[in-house]
Scaffold this active site. Structure first.
Site, PDB file in Angstrom:
ATOM      1  N   THR A  67      41.777  48.923   2.236  1.00  0.00           N
ATOM      2  CA  THR A  67      41.055  47.752   1.755  1.00  0.00           C
ATOM      3  C   THR A  67      40.850  46.718   2.853  1.00  0.00           C
ATOM      4  OG1 THR A  67      41.955  48.071  -0.469  1.00  0.00           O
ATOM      5  CG2 THR A  67      41.080  45.899   0.036  1.00  0.00           C
ATOM      6  N   TYR A  80      34.217  47.559  -3.923  1.00  0.00           N
ATOM      7  CA  TYR A  80      34.216  47.662  -2.469  1.00  0.00           C
ATOM      8  C   TYR A  80      34.461  49.109  -2.072  1.00  0.00           C
ATOM      9  CZ  TYR A  80      39.334  48.004  -2.561  1.00  0.00           C
ATOM     10  OH  TYR A  80      40.630  48.410  -2.804  1.00  0.00           O
ATOM     11  N   THR A 146      46.762  49.754   0.768  1.00  0.00           N
ATOM     12  CA  THR A 146      47.994  49.369   0.067  1.00  0.00           C
ATOM     13  C   THR A 146      48.514  50.433  -0.897  1.00  0.00           C
ATOM     14  OG1 THR A 146      46.700  48.258  -1.657  1.00  0.00           O
ATOM     15  CG2 THR A 146      47.414  46.930   0.223  1.00  0.00           C
ATOM     16  N   ASP A 147      47.674  51.376  -1.322  1.00  0.00           N
ATOM     17  CA  ASP A 147      48.097  52.327  -2.354  1.00  0.00           C
ATOM     18  C   ASP A 147      49.271  53.191  -1.909  1.00  0.00           C
ATOM     19  OD1 ASP A 147      46.222  51.383  -4.107  1.00  0.00           O
ATOM     20  OD2 ASP A 147      44.793  53.009  -3.800  1.00  0.00           O
ATOM     21  N   LYS A 219      54.561  48.551  -4.190  1.00  0.00           N
ATOM     22  CA  LYS A 219      53.409  47.856  -4.754  1.00  0.00           C
ATOM     23  C   LYS A 219      53.618  47.716  -6.256  1.00  0.00           C
ATOM     24  CE  LYS A 219      48.331  48.044  -4.888  1.00  0.00           C
ATOM     25  NZ  LYS A 219      47.119  48.769  -4.421  1.00  0.00           N
ATOM     26  N   GLU A 338      74.352  60.594 -17.902  1.00  0.00           N
ATOM     27  CA  GLU A 338      74.008  61.410 -19.063  1.00  0.00           C
ATOM     28  C   GLU A 338      73.826  62.874 -18.693  1.00  0.00           C
ATOM     29  OE1 GLU A 338      71.293  59.614 -22.089  1.00  0.00           O
ATOM     30  OE2 GLU A 338      70.878  58.180 -20.472  1.00  0.00           O
TER      31      GLU A 338
END
Length: 383
Positions: A67, A80, A146-147, A219, A338
């Protein structure tokens, strides 16, 4: 002898004039300009000058896209396209960077980080190693989408071996958007990489005036500029155009970095997301397709349904490394709560989210570490 000549005395006025003449000659001599030699022409700066003694840090930007390199698209108000702007164009669009450091940029890729892959990771790791071993720069800044930025940061954290800083940076808004955050983020990333305080801190992520370490950062929001958080710990520090502040001293390296596989490919390790009414089909499919490891994004503290649990046991019997992580954003998955992990041969991810657990599992398998107890030790050691 003439009596008048023998008894002559100069008048006070004549004595004063003589003294003034002598003083004028001395001042003329003292104030005359010094001769300029050919060895050091007028206006030159010597080797011992303050300007040369305070050379700016050298920073290399490795651009990958995302981005921060995006351009607006008219298909929607916030539409975008990632990877439309080069690293050099990014640098030219941020005023004042030249005062922080001597900056060069290189284009490693120009993709959205949803397309990040092993090839780009290996290119980054090898180029950074080459830069530092050849003393080409004092720090590296990576522009990134950023992903998957947290995964790239965590990968590099585990394979690089240098005291020099590596700073990943991105943006939540593309260039041209209202209040675009990319220029300031990039400025602060270079500021951090050039700071003496960043030495011995390894890989970091900078977003929204905040410094994060790879293990903790994630993120948390699709669009907010405050998306990046260190959920299970505090940030490493803060940065703004006037200062760099770390909250704690630099930590010690707790393990040697992992070697990159020679074939430039990491082992296949899928992430399987747990949900209500979960069956065994996805886990069985991973077994049939020769997965070397499986990360379960379990519910709660890494739990799955009974059919899925039986499939996980089948995977362990096939020699597949099985990691129990959680789909819950924060908290730790602990052993033997568990699930009887000791008996089952499972590994728990502790605080690592599924995507980072996958990266670590891939590196461990690639380096020949597959025994559950050894894998578990590595998950505990990579802080």
């Amino acid at each position: 002898m003439n009596t008048q000549t023998r008894n002559f005395r100069p008048s006070p006025l004549l004595a004063c004039k003589a003294a003034l003449a002598t003083t004028a000659i001395l001042l003329t001599t003292l104030l005359a300009p010094l001769p300029v030699t050919a060895a050091e022409p007028a206006g030159s700066t010597s080797a011992a000058s303050p300007e040369s003694a305070t050379a700016k840090p050298r920073i290399i930007i490795l651009a990958t896209g995302g981005t921060i390199s995006g351009a607006a698209d008219a298909r929607s108000a916030i539409g975008y396209n990632s990877g439309e702007v080069s690293g050099q164009q990014l640098v030219q669009g941020v005023p004042g960077i030249e005062k922080l450091a001597t900056v060069k940029s290189e284009q490693i890729s120009n993709i959205g980080s949803q397309d990040m892959n092993d090839k780009v990771w290996f290119s980054l790791a090898r180029r950074i190693t080459q830069i530092f071993e050849g003393n080409e720069a004092d720090g590296v800044v990576i522009t990134h989408g950023t992903d998957t930025m947290e995964e790239t940061a965590f990968f590099l954290h585990n394979v690089l071996d240098s005291a020099k800083p590596v700073v990943l940076v991105g943006s939540m808004r593309p260039g041209g958007a209202l209040s675009a955050d990319g220029p300031r983020n990039l400025y602060e990333a270079i500021q951090l990489a050039a700071s003496p305080q960043a030495k011995a801190r390894g890989v970091m992520v900078v977003m929204n005036d905040t410094i994060h370490t790879p293990r903790w950062v994630t993120k948390t929001n699709v669009t907010s500029v405050q998306s990046f958080q260190s959920l299970n710990a505090s940030p490493a520090g803060y940065v703004d155009p006037a200062s760099v502040r770390f909250l704690a001293p630099a930590g010690q390296v707790v393990q040697a970095p992992f070697a990159l596989p020679k074939d430039d490919q990491l082992p296949r390790v899928p992430i399987i997301y747990a949900h209500s009414n979960m069956d065994a089909s996805q886990i069985d499919h991973a077994i049939e397709n020769n997965a070397r490891g499986i990360v379960i994004a379990g519910v709660g503290d890494g739990n799955v349904s009974k059919p899925a649990m039986q499939a996980m046991l089948r995977a362990v019997q096939k020699g597949i490394v099985v990691i129990r992580a959680t789909r819950v954003p924060s908290g730790f998955v602990n052993r033997n709560v568990e699930v009887d992990d000791d008996k089952s041969g499972f590994v728990v991810a502790y605080d690592l989210n599924p995507q980072k657990a996958r990266v670590l599992t891939q590196l461990l398998i690639a380096n020949g570490v597959t025994a559950a107890d050894k894998v578990q030790q590595a998950f505990a050691a990579t802080y």
